[in-house]
Design an enzyme around this catalytic site. Structure first.
Site, mmCIF file in Angstrom:
data_model
loop_
_atom_site.group_PDB
_atom_site.id
_atom_site.type_symbol
_atom_site.label_atom_id
_atom_site.label_comp_id
_atom_site.label_asym_id
_atom_site.label_seq_id
_atom_site.Cartn_x
_atom_site.Cartn_y
_atom_site.Cartn_z
ATOM 1 C CG HIS A 88 16.268 8.612 18.084
ATOM 2 N ND1 HIS A 88 15.741 9.883 18.377
ATOM 3 C CD2 HIS A 88 15.951 7.683 18.987
ATOM 4 C CE1 HIS A 88 15.307 9.632 19.498
ATOM 5 N NE2 HIS A 88 15.335 8.557 19.848
ATOM 6 C CB CYS A 100 11.889 9.193 20.424
ATOM 7 S SG CYS A 100 12.356 7.554 21.550
HETATM 8 N N1 GLN Z 1 12.275 8.869 27.505
HETATM 9 C C1 GLN Z 1 11.656 8.285 26.370
HETATM 10 C C2 GLN Z 1 11.926 6.776 26.690
HETATM 11 O O1 GLN Z 1 12.909 6.123 27.236
HETATM 12 C C3 GLN Z 1 11.827 8.556 25.190
HETATM 13 C C4 GLN Z 1 13.503 8.317 24.792
HETATM 14 C C5 GLN Z 1 13.757 9.010 23.756
HETATM 15 O O2 GLN Z 1 13.227 10.164 23.180
HETATM 16 N N2 GLN Z 1 14.908 8.557 23.033
HETATM 17 O O3 GLN Z 1 10.843 5.904 26.515
#
Ligand code: GLN
Length: 252
Positions: free
Chosen positions: A201, A101
């Site tokens: 995740h 992510c």
């Molecule tokens: N901040 C990033 C987004 O919102 C990644 C979020 C995350 O790692 N869940 O796209």
């Protein structure tokens, strides 16, 4: 403590474990450790946080988890300055890199956050844009072929950024259920050499034990120079976790 000089030892390096650990992404590391230990394989853990560099030949599996936008801004600048060359060198040399992510987004050329442009590592041909649209949230399942035929990966995604792969970039897989890279083109993640980037995740690996084992094999092969046959484990719980995540994605 296992013997770090033994070749049958998975040498893992966690990048920014304090800053980049959203949705319990550090569970991926614990799972890798357990699967090594259950097989009598060594496991050594090292971390590189803000301001720290590392030796690219000293680790065979490099890991970076997800993070919120504000953490990513800080990490991106520091990572470019203190770790970019070592990460690129390790990847070119066959080290495994798993990026989830927020970490995945930072592999690309840039992450455009409104007016702010965050420079990424530029080791995967992609860029991410955080537009006005809704966050892409929910259970997700994809089909990925990492060399042994198509297999399913299941997990959970929550990202505001939309990731667009460059013309030559290969996705990790094709979306079966959920949003994926940009919610539109049916592709999820990226892979290049032994690098895998994904929005999934869960944490990802406990729900997809086959991917954990694939990454362990690649990392040990880089270390030893030989193909490594991993002992099968009793995976009843892992199978149940996978099925649960997969069914959740199917239900939408
Ligand atoms: N901040 C990033 C987004 O919102 C990644 C979020 C995350 O790692 N869940 O796209």
């Amino acid at each position: 403590m296992s013997d770090p000089t033994s070749e049958m030892n998975l040498r893992l390096l966690a990048l920014y474990p304090e800053q980049m650990n959203i949705y319990a992404d550090r569970g991926n590391i614990i799972f890798l450790q357990r699967r090594c230990e259950w097989r009598g394989l060594g496991f050594s853990y090292a971390a590189a946080g803000p301001g720290e560099d590392f030796d690219p030949v000293a680790h065979d599996l490099v890991y970076i988890g997800g993070g919120q936008d504000r953490d990513q801004v800080l990490v991106a600048e520091d990572m470019l300055r203190t770790k970019r060359d070592a990460i690129a060198e390790a990847v070119e040399d066959g080290a495994v890199l798993l990026a989830v992510c927020g970490g995945y987004q930072l592999l690309g050329h840039r992450y455009q956050l409104g007016q702010q442009s965050i420079r990424g590592l530029g080791i995967a041909d992609l860029e991410t844009v955080r537009g006005e649209g809704e966050r892409l949230i929910g259970n997700i399942a994809i089909e990925a072929d990492l060399g042994a035929g198509p297999k399913v990966l299941a997990g959970f995604e929550n990202h505001g950024g939309r990731t667009h792969l460059g013309a030559g970039a290969e996705p990790l897989g094709r979306v079966l259920h959920g949003h994926g890279n940009d919610g539109a083109d049916g592709r999820e993640g990226v892979r290049r050499l032994n690098m895998v980037g994904t929005y999934m995740h869960g944490p990802l690996l406990p729900k997809n034990a086959w991917l954990a084992d694939h990454l362990i094999s690649l990392a040990l092969r880089r270390r030893t120079g030989d193909a490594v046959e991993l002992t099968p484990l009793d995976d009843d719980l892992e199978r149940a976790a996978h099925e649960g995540a997969r069914h959740a994605a199917e239900r939408g």
